[in-house]
Scaffold this active site. Structure first.
Site, mmCIF file in Angstrom:
data_model
loop_
_atom_site.group_PDB
_atom_site.id
_atom_site.type_symbol
_atom_site.label_atom_id
_atom_site.label_comp_id
_atom_site.label_asym_id
_atom_site.label_seq_id
_atom_site.Cartn_x
_atom_site.Cartn_y
_atom_site.Cartn_z
ATOM 1 N N GLY A 85 57.189 34.060 -11.384
ATOM 2 C CA GLY A 85 57.820 35.369 -11.506
ATOM 3 C C GLY A 85 58.960 35.413 -12.501
ATOM 4 O O GLY A 85 59.738 36.358 -12.517
ATOM 5 N N SER B 75 53.741 32.592 -13.800
ATOM 6 C CA SER B 75 53.814 33.462 -14.984
ATOM 7 C C SER B 75 52.555 33.412 -15.851
ATOM 8 O O SER B 75 52.641 33.495 -17.078
ATOM 9 C CB SER B 75 55.072 33.154 -15.809
ATOM 10 O OG SER B 75 56.230 33.513 -15.068
ATOM 11 N N GLU C 29 57.137 30.443 -2.026
ATOM 12 C CA GLU C 29 57.952 31.453 -1.325
ATOM 13 C C GLU C 29 57.982 31.171 0.173
ATOM 14 O O GLU C 29 58.972 31.447 0.848
ATOM 15 C CB GLU C 29 57.406 32.855 -1.643
ATOM 16 C CG GLU C 29 57.773 33.244 -3.069
ATOM 17 C CD GLU C 29 56.728 34.042 -3.810
ATOM 18 O OE1 GLU C 29 55.894 34.708 -3.168
ATOM 19 O OE2 GLU C 29 56.740 33.997 -5.053
ATOM 20 N N GLU D 266 52.287 24.919 -8.736
ATOM 21 C CA GLU D 266 53.074 26.086 -9.135
ATOM 22 C C GLU D 266 54.540 25.667 -9.244
ATOM 23 O O GLU D 266 55.256 25.639 -8.234
ATOM 24 C CB GLU D 266 52.950 27.194 -8.086
ATOM 25 C CG GLU D 266 51.554 27.752 -7.946
ATOM 26 C CD GLU D 266 51.591 29.177 -7.406
ATOM 27 O OE1 GLU D 266 51.026 30.054 -8.067
ATOM 28 O OE2 GLU D 266 52.207 29.414 -6.354
ATOM 29 N N HIS E 120 52.844 27.987 -0.074
ATOM 30 C CA HIS E 120 53.317 28.657 -1.295
ATOM 31 C C HIS E 120 54.830 28.476 -1.402
ATOM 32 O O HIS E 120 55.537 28.438 -0.388
ATOM 33 C CB HIS E 120 52.950 30.144 -1.257
ATOM 34 C CG HIS E 120 53.223 30.821 -2.553
ATOM 35 N ND1 HIS E 120 54.472 31.291 -2.876
ATOM 36 C CD2 HIS E 120 52.424 31.058 -3.625
ATOM 37 C CE1 HIS E 120 54.421 31.805 -4.108
ATOM 38 N NE2 HIS E 120 53.194 31.681 -4.578
ATOM 39 N N LYS F 110 50.948 38.884 -3.109
ATOM 40 C CA LYS F 110 52.249 38.802 -2.413
ATOM 41 C C LYS F 110 52.453 40.076 -1.580
ATOM 42 O O LYS F 110 51.470 40.599 -1.048
ATOM 43 C CB LYS F 110 53.378 38.540 -3.421
ATOM 44 C CG LYS F 110 53.041 37.324 -4.302
ATOM 45 C CD LYS F 110 54.178 36.814 -5.123
ATOM 46 C CE LYS F 110 53.708 35.612 -5.948
ATOM 47 N NZ LYS F 110 54.775 34.971 -6.706
ATOM 48 N N GLY G 228 50.176 35.763 -9.755
ATOM 49 C CA GLY G 228 50.916 36.753 -8.981
ATOM 50 C C GLY G 228 50.949 38.084 -9.717
ATOM 51 O O GLY G 228 49.983 38.847 -9.722
ATOM 52 N N GLY G 229 52.078 38.360 -10.396
ATOM 53 C CA GLY G 229 52.330 39.662 -11.013
ATOM 54 C C GLY G 229 51.174 40.227 -11.836
ATOM 55 O O GLY G 229 50.819 41.407 -11.702
ATOM 56 N N ASN H 90 47.134 36.342 -6.125
ATOM 57 C CA ASN H 90 48.040 36.390 -4.970
ATOM 58 C C ASN H 90 48.887 37.647 -5.125
ATOM 59 O O ASN H 90 49.801 37.676 -5.948
ATOM 60 C CB ASN H 90 48.915 35.123 -4.953
ATOM 61 C CG ASN H 90 49.968 35.187 -3.866
ATOM 62 O OD1 ASN H 90 49.929 36.060 -2.998
ATOM 63 N ND2 ASN H 90 50.915 34.258 -3.915
#
Ligand code: 13P
Length: 249
Positions: free
Chosen positions: A174, A213, A98, A168, A96, A11, A234-235, A9
């Protein structure tokens, strides 16, 4: 989707030019494998670029990060499920954290998105998970189950069977603070039990991804945890080298 499922993802990162470069760099590293599903969820504006860059690589699926809760109309800035499918998406992230916490998306809107995605033949990945406050109040299971039931409420049993779920925990997204494999296994087991109750024995095959994470160091232990059927990243999915290491776990 064949498991385990490794979903990136991105983002709000990687516009069309960067997305094309990412795919080229990732494909140069990643050896296709029959035993897993790899999904890339770029921002909507980069979906066509990613589809073009993937060419005939059918082993890597394109996913949308979000769709709107109505099929079409005067909704400036939004993307419908039909448009996402037309751009090549086979999968869509729904609910999600967010979307829920930054954009105020409700369980009802999440349910409509799941229903629209499913009717369009896309695989919704319904995301659920508790905040730190809810975890500390002992509400982890209750919150995840409420979001799960609400998100799947308007789907038929067959449609539920063609969804995937992502657990999640919001406190792990994050933050560099990952759930332990045991934390993930505990919640995934509760989610599995609920899916079996909702959709019968076929629900044993629904993929339940963990996200929060994940990185190349912790990916193997998390994906090996009980009832963890993949990772939503994500990251660490923004760097082709690190994403290749995770997707090749
Ligand atoms: P991070 O991997 O950056 O924690 O993000 C997780 C996530 O939200 C994936 O959907």
């Amino acid at each position: 989707m064949k498991g385990p499922v490794f979903a990136a993802n991105w983002k709000m990162h990687l516009g069309p030019t960067e997305a094309r470069a990412f795919v080229a760099a990732f494909l140069a590293r990643y050896t296709p494998r029959e035993d897993r599903t790899v999904v890339l969820c770029p921002p909507a504006i980069s979906m066509s670029a990613v589809r073009d860059a993937l060419g005939d690589r059918r082993d890597i699926l394109l996913g949308a990060q979000n769709v709107y809760s109505e099929p079409k109309g005067a909704f400036t800035g939004e993307t419908s499920v039909a448009m996402a499918a037309d751009a090549g998406a086979r999968v869509v992230l729904v609910g999600h954290s967010e979307r829920r916490h930054v954009f105020g998306e409700t369980d009802e809107a999440t349910a409509r998105k799941c229903a629209l995605a499913s009717a369009q033949g896309l695989v919704p990945i319904l995301c659920v998970g508790e905040t730190l406050e809810q975890r500390e109040a002992g509400e982890t299971e209750q919150v995840s189950l409420r979001q799960l039931r609400a998100g799947l409420a308007s789907l038929s049993r067959e449609q539920v069977l063609s969804c995937a779920i992502a657990y999640e925990p919001v406190w792990a997204i994050g933050t560099g603070r990952t759930a332990t494999p045991a934390d993930a296994a505990a919640v995934h087991t509760v989610i599995r039990r609920e899916l079996l109750a909702l959709a019968g024995p076929g629900a044993a095959g629904i993929s339940i991804l963990y996200g929060g994470s994940v990185n190349r160091e912790n990916a193997a232990a998390l994906v090996a945890a009980l009832e963890v059927g993949g990772l939503l990243v994500g990251g660490a999915s923004l760097d082709p080298e690190s994403w290749n290491a995770i997707a090749s776990t």
